[in-house]
Design a protein around this motif. Structure first.
Motif, mmCIF file in Angstrom:
data_model
loop_
_atom_site.group_PDB
_atom_site.id
_atom_site.type_symbol
_atom_site.label_atom_id
_atom_site.label_comp_id
_atom_site.label_asym_id
_atom_site.label_seq_id
_atom_site.Cartn_x
_atom_site.Cartn_y
_atom_site.Cartn_z
ATOM 1 N N LYS A 22 0.863 -1.179 0.000
ATOM 2 C CA LYS A 22 0.000 0.000 0.000
ATOM 3 C C LYS A 22 0.904 1.236 0.000
ATOM 4 O O LYS A 22 1.885 1.293 0.729
ATOM 5 C CB LYS A 22 -0.898 -0.015 1.241
ATOM 6 C CG LYS A 22 -1.916 1.113 1.303
ATOM 7 C CD LYS A 22 -2.872 0.871 2.467
ATOM 8 C CE LYS A 22 -3.779 2.011 2.779
ATOM 9 N NZ LYS A 22 -4.480 2.657 1.716
ATOM 10 N N TYR A 24 2.694 4.660 0.618
ATOM 11 C CA TYR A 24 2.990 5.424 1.840
ATOM 12 C C TYR A 24 3.878 6.595 1.462
ATOM 13 O O TYR A 24 4.452 6.624 0.371
ATOM 14 C CB TYR A 24 3.681 4.533 2.882
ATOM 15 C CG TYR A 24 5.067 4.096 2.478
ATOM 16 C CD1 TYR A 24 6.206 4.783 2.916
ATOM 17 C CD2 TYR A 24 5.263 3.008 1.622
ATOM 18 C CE1 TYR A 24 7.480 4.393 2.533
ATOM 19 C CE2 TYR A 24 6.532 2.624 1.236
ATOM 20 C CZ TYR A 24 7.632 3.309 1.688
ATOM 21 O OH TYR A 24 8.893 2.932 1.300
ATOM 22 N N PRO A 31 5.289 9.756 -2.417
ATOM 23 C CA PRO A 31 4.497 8.523 -2.420
ATOM 24 C C PRO A 31 5.328 7.357 -2.960
ATOM 25 O O PRO A 31 5.946 7.464 -4.024
ATOM 26 C CB PRO A 31 3.321 8.847 -3.347
ATOM 27 C CG PRO A 31 3.208 10.343 -3.311
ATOM 28 C CD PRO A 31 4.628 10.834 -3.177
ATOM 29 N N ARG A 42 0.551 6.980 -6.411
ATOM 30 C CA ARG A 42 -0.378 7.910 -5.763
ATOM 31 C C ARG A 42 -0.850 7.293 -4.451
ATOM 32 O O ARG A 42 -0.956 6.073 -4.324
ATOM 33 C CB ARG A 42 -1.539 8.251 -6.684
ATOM 34 C CG ARG A 42 -2.303 7.073 -7.153
ATOM 35 C CD ARG A 42 -3.221 7.327 -8.338
ATOM 36 N NE ARG A 42 -4.057 6.164 -8.540
ATOM 37 C CZ ARG A 42 -3.627 5.009 -9.045
ATOM 38 N NH1 ARG A 42 -2.389 4.871 -9.433
ATOM 39 N NH2 ARG A 42 -4.452 3.985 -9.158
ATOM 40 N N MET A 43 -1.085 8.154 -3.486
ATOM 41 C CA MET A 43 -1.553 7.690 -2.181
ATOM 42 C C MET A 43 -2.881 6.952 -2.360
ATOM 43 O O MET A 43 -3.702 7.331 -3.174
ATOM 44 C CB MET A 43 -1.684 8.864 -1.209
ATOM 45 C CG MET A 43 -0.345 9.497 -0.840
ATOM 46 S SD MET A 43 0.892 8.318 -0.260
ATOM 47 C CE MET A 43 0.143 7.801 1.287
ATOM 48 N N GLY A 44 -3.052 5.882 -1.578
ATOM 49 C CA GLY A 44 -4.244 5.050 -1.688
ATOM 50 C C GLY A 44 -4.056 3.881 -2.633
ATOM 51 O O GLY A 44 -4.841 2.939 -2.625
ATOM 52 N N GLN A 45 -3.001 3.920 -3.445
ATOM 53 C CA GLN A 45 -2.728 2.850 -4.402
ATOM 54 C C GLN A 45 -2.310 1.580 -3.669
ATOM 55 O O GLN A 45 -1.617 1.643 -2.650
ATOM 56 C CB GLN A 45 -1.610 3.307 -5.350
ATOM 57 C CG GLN A 45 -1.226 2.300 -6.413
ATOM 58 C CD GLN A 45 -0.151 2.851 -7.352
ATOM 59 O OE1 GLN A 45 0.246 4.010 -7.256
ATOM 60 N NE2 GLN A 45 0.328 2.011 -8.248
ATOM 61 N N THR A 46 -2.740 0.437 -4.183
ATOM 62 C CA THR A 46 -2.290 -0.859 -3.661
ATOM 63 C C THR A 46 -1.823 -1.716 -4.829
ATOM 64 O O THR A 46 -2.277 -1.536 -5.969
ATOM 65 C CB THR A 46 -3.412 -1.609 -2.897
ATOM 66 O OG1 THR A 46 -4.505 -1.827 -3.776
ATOM 67 C CG2 THR A 46 -3.862 -0.828 -1.679
#
Length: 148
Positions: A22, A24, A31, A42-46
C-alpha cells in the motif's frame, strides 16, 4: 543483449527497502510503494507482490543503465549490482559527481569500494545526520562490490 541484474543485488534492495503493498509517504514526502518504487505512485494505491517485483526489476534495470553509462571500466555482475543499488537509493546524480565514480573510472576498485561508507547521511529537520539503515546498506553494497 542487456545484462540481468545480479540476484544478490535484487535481494539487497528487497531487504533494505522492505515490501509495502500500500502506498505510503517516504521520509522525503514522496508517495512510495513496493520495494521503494516512486514513479507515478499515488496515495491510496495498492499492488500485489508480483507487481512489486516487476517495479523492482524495472527500477533496478534503469539504475543499471545509469551505471553502464557512467562507469568506463569493466565491472563484474556483482559490482554492477552493488552500484545499481546505490543509484536506486541515491540517484544517478550522486554517483555521477562522486569520488567513488572518479576512483573507479581510474581503475582504483579498492579505493572506490572504500567510498561507499561516506554515503550514510541524510538531512533530517535541516540537520545532517548519520542513519543506521544507510550505514548497513552501504556496508552491504560494499561487500557485494568486493565479492568476485
Amino acid at each position: 543483449m542487456p545484462r540481468d541484474i545480479h540476484p544478490d543485488a535484487l535481494a539487497l534492495v528487497r531487504h533494505f527497502e522492505g515490501l509495502y503493498l500500500k502506498a505510503y509517504l517516504c521520509p522525503a514526502g514522496v508517495p512510495t510503494i513496493g520495494y521503494g518504487h516512486t514513479a507515478g505512485v499515488r496515495m491510496g494505491q495498492t499492488i500485489n507482490g508480483l507487481q512489486a517485483e516487476v517495479f523492482l526489476r524495472a527500477d533496478m534495470a534503469e539504475a543499471a543503465r545509469d551505471v553502464d553509462r557512467l562507469v568506463k571500466v569493466p565491472l563484474t555482475d556483482r559490482q554492477r549490482g552493488a552500484l545499481a543499488s546505490f543509484v536506486f537509493n541515491l540517484g544517478a546524480g550522486a554517483l555521477q559527481t562522486s569520488t567513488l565514480l572518479r576512483l573507479l573510472n581510474q581503475g582504483d576498485y579498492a579505493g572506490a569500494a572504500g567510498q561507499f561508507g561516506r554515503w550514510v547521511f541524510a538531512t533530517v529537520n535541516g540537520e545532517k545526520v548519520q542513519l543506521p539503515g544507510l550505514v548497513k546498506r552501504r556496508a552491504a553494497e560494499k561487500a557485494l562490490f568486493e565479492t568476485a
